[in-house]
Design a protein around this motif. Structure first.
Motif, short mmCIF file in Angstrom:
data_model
loop_
_atom_site.label_atom_id
_atom_site.label_comp_id
_atom_site.label_asym_id
_atom_site.label_seq_id
_atom_site.Cartn_x
_atom_site.Cartn_y
_atom_site.Cartn_z
N ASP A 27 59.15 133.62 42.99
CA ASP A 27 59.01 134.85 43.78
C ASP A 27 58.15 134.67 45.02
O ASP A 27 57.67 135.66 45.59
N ARG A 28 57.97 133.44 45.46
CA ARG A 28 57.29 133.19 46.73
C ARG A 28 58.29 132.59 47.70
O ARG A 28 59.31 132.05 47.29
N PRO A 29 58.01 132.66 49.01
CA PRO A 29 58.94 132.05 49.97
C PRO A 29 59.18 130.58 49.67
O PRO A 29 58.25 129.84 49.29
N ALA A 30 60.42 130.15 49.84
CA ALA A 30 60.77 128.75 49.60
C ALA A 30 59.95 127.81 50.46
O ALA A 30 59.62 126.69 50.05
N ILE A 31 59.58 128.26 51.65
CA ILE A 31 58.77 127.44 52.54
C ILE A 31 57.47 127.02 51.87
O ILE A 31 56.99 125.90 52.06
N ASP A 32 56.87 127.92 51.09
CA ASP A 32 55.60 127.59 50.42
C ASP A 32 55.75 126.41 49.49
O ASP A 32 54.91 125.50 49.45
N ALA A 33 56.84 126.41 48.70
CA ALA A 33 57.08 125.32 47.76
C ALA A 33 57.32 124.01 48.50
O ALA A 33 56.78 122.95 48.12
N VAL A 34 58.13 124.05 49.56
CA VAL A 34 58.44 122.84 50.31
C VAL A 34 57.19 122.30 51.00
O VAL A 34 56.94 121.09 51.02
N GLU A 35 56.37 123.19 51.55
CA GLU A 35 55.13 122.76 52.21
C GLU A 35 54.21 122.05 51.21
O GLU A 35 53.62 121.01 51.50
N PHE A 36 54.09 122.62 50.01
CA PHE A 36 53.25 122.00 48.97
C PHE A 36 53.78 120.61 48.61
O PHE A 36 53.02 119.64 48.53
N TRP A 37 55.09 120.51 48.39
CA TRP A 37 55.70 119.23 48.02
C TRP A 37 55.48 118.18 49.10
O TRP A 37 55.11 117.03 48.81
N LEU A 38 55.69 118.55 50.35
CA LEU A 38 55.52 117.58 51.44
C LEU A 38 54.06 117.16 51.60
O LEU A 38 53.77 116.03 52.00
N SER A 39 53.13 118.07 51.30
CA SER A 39 51.71 117.67 51.35
C SER A 39 51.43 116.61 50.29
O SER A 39 50.68 115.66 50.52
N ARG A 40 52.05 116.75 49.11
CA ARG A 40 51.89 115.75 48.06
C ARG A 40 52.55 114.42 48.46
O ARG A 40 52.01 113.35 48.19
N LEU A 41 53.71 114.50 49.08
CA LEU A 41 54.39 113.27 49.52
C LEU A 41 53.57 112.56 50.61
O LEU A 41 53.53 111.32 50.65
N THR A 42 52.92 113.33 51.46
CA THR A 42 52.06 112.73 52.50
C THR A 42 50.93 111.94 51.84
O THR A 42 50.63 110.80 52.23
N GLU A 43 50.31 112.53 50.83
CA GLU A 43 49.23 111.84 50.11
C GLU A 43 49.77 110.60 49.39
O GLU A 43 49.10 109.57 49.33
#
Length: 200
Positions: A171-187
């Motif tokens: 129930d949150r914008p899809a952008i939030d999930a993708v942003e979180f995932w990409l931050s993890r991939l960056t790390e």
């Protein structure tokens, strides 16, 4: 031709840049939101694929991967988005729900608050009208239901949401999930470079 390990590390970095560009596009341009998310998810998955190619090329990869996967990719949304690429590949588009988000409107003594912005009522205004016969919003004078002082404020916006996103991303914008995932991939990519290549 056999590629060396640095080739695949650099490939993961290139894929990550493309994924982040897609996310930025989705965040900055609502009309390109779905396309930007597709790019982010496609290239986000490519980050992991490039890193997996290091397996037979870098000593200590297996131990590093077990630890890094637990540290950076253990949140369920990471596996969820990794698999979302299959939707894009097989369905030809991203399976999301479009949810209408109306502006937050509140009447106050001074006028009207719209998404936290105050619009002060004219001194002779008697009422506020939402959508008069001409489609205007604004203040009316006397008993009229026709807007005298038109007000332009944000119309309802559309949010893209995954209907089955795990955990706090439901129930949150899809952008939030993708942003979180990409931050993890960056790390993850930074960790690979530091621990497998001795950078830092």
């Amino acid at each position: 031709m056999r590629r060396d390990a640095r080739f695949y590390l650099d490939g993961s970095k290139r894929a990550l840049r493309m994924a982040l560009d897609g996310l930025s596009d989705a965040q900055s341009h609502p009309e390109r939101r779905e396309r930007g998310l597709c790019v982010a998810i496609e290239f986000g998955r490519s980050v992991g694929e490039a890193l997996r190619r290091l397996k037979s090329r870098v000593p200590g990869y297996d131990e590093w991967w077990l630890s890094a996967k637990e540290t950076y990719l253990s949140h369920p949304v990471c596996a969820y988005l990794y698999d979302k690429r299959n939707d894009i590949f097989h369905e030809g588009h991203l399976l999301v729900n479009r949810v209408t988000v109306p502006p937050n409107v509140k009447m106050v003594p001074e006028g009207i608050l719209v998404d936290g912005q105050l619009f002060i009522a004219p001194p002779d205004a008697d009422s506020f009208v939402f959508g008069d016969t001409f489609g205007n919003d604004g203040w009316a004078v006397g008993d009229s239901d026709i807007v005298t002082y038109a007000l332009s404020f944000p119309r309802p916006s559309t949010s893209l949401q995954f209907d089955d996103a795990p955990g706090e991303f439901k129930d949150r914008p899809a952008i939030d999930a993708v942003e979180f995932w990409l931050s993890r991939l960056t790390e993850l990519v930074d960790d690979a470079e530091q621990k497998l290549f001795g950078a830092g």
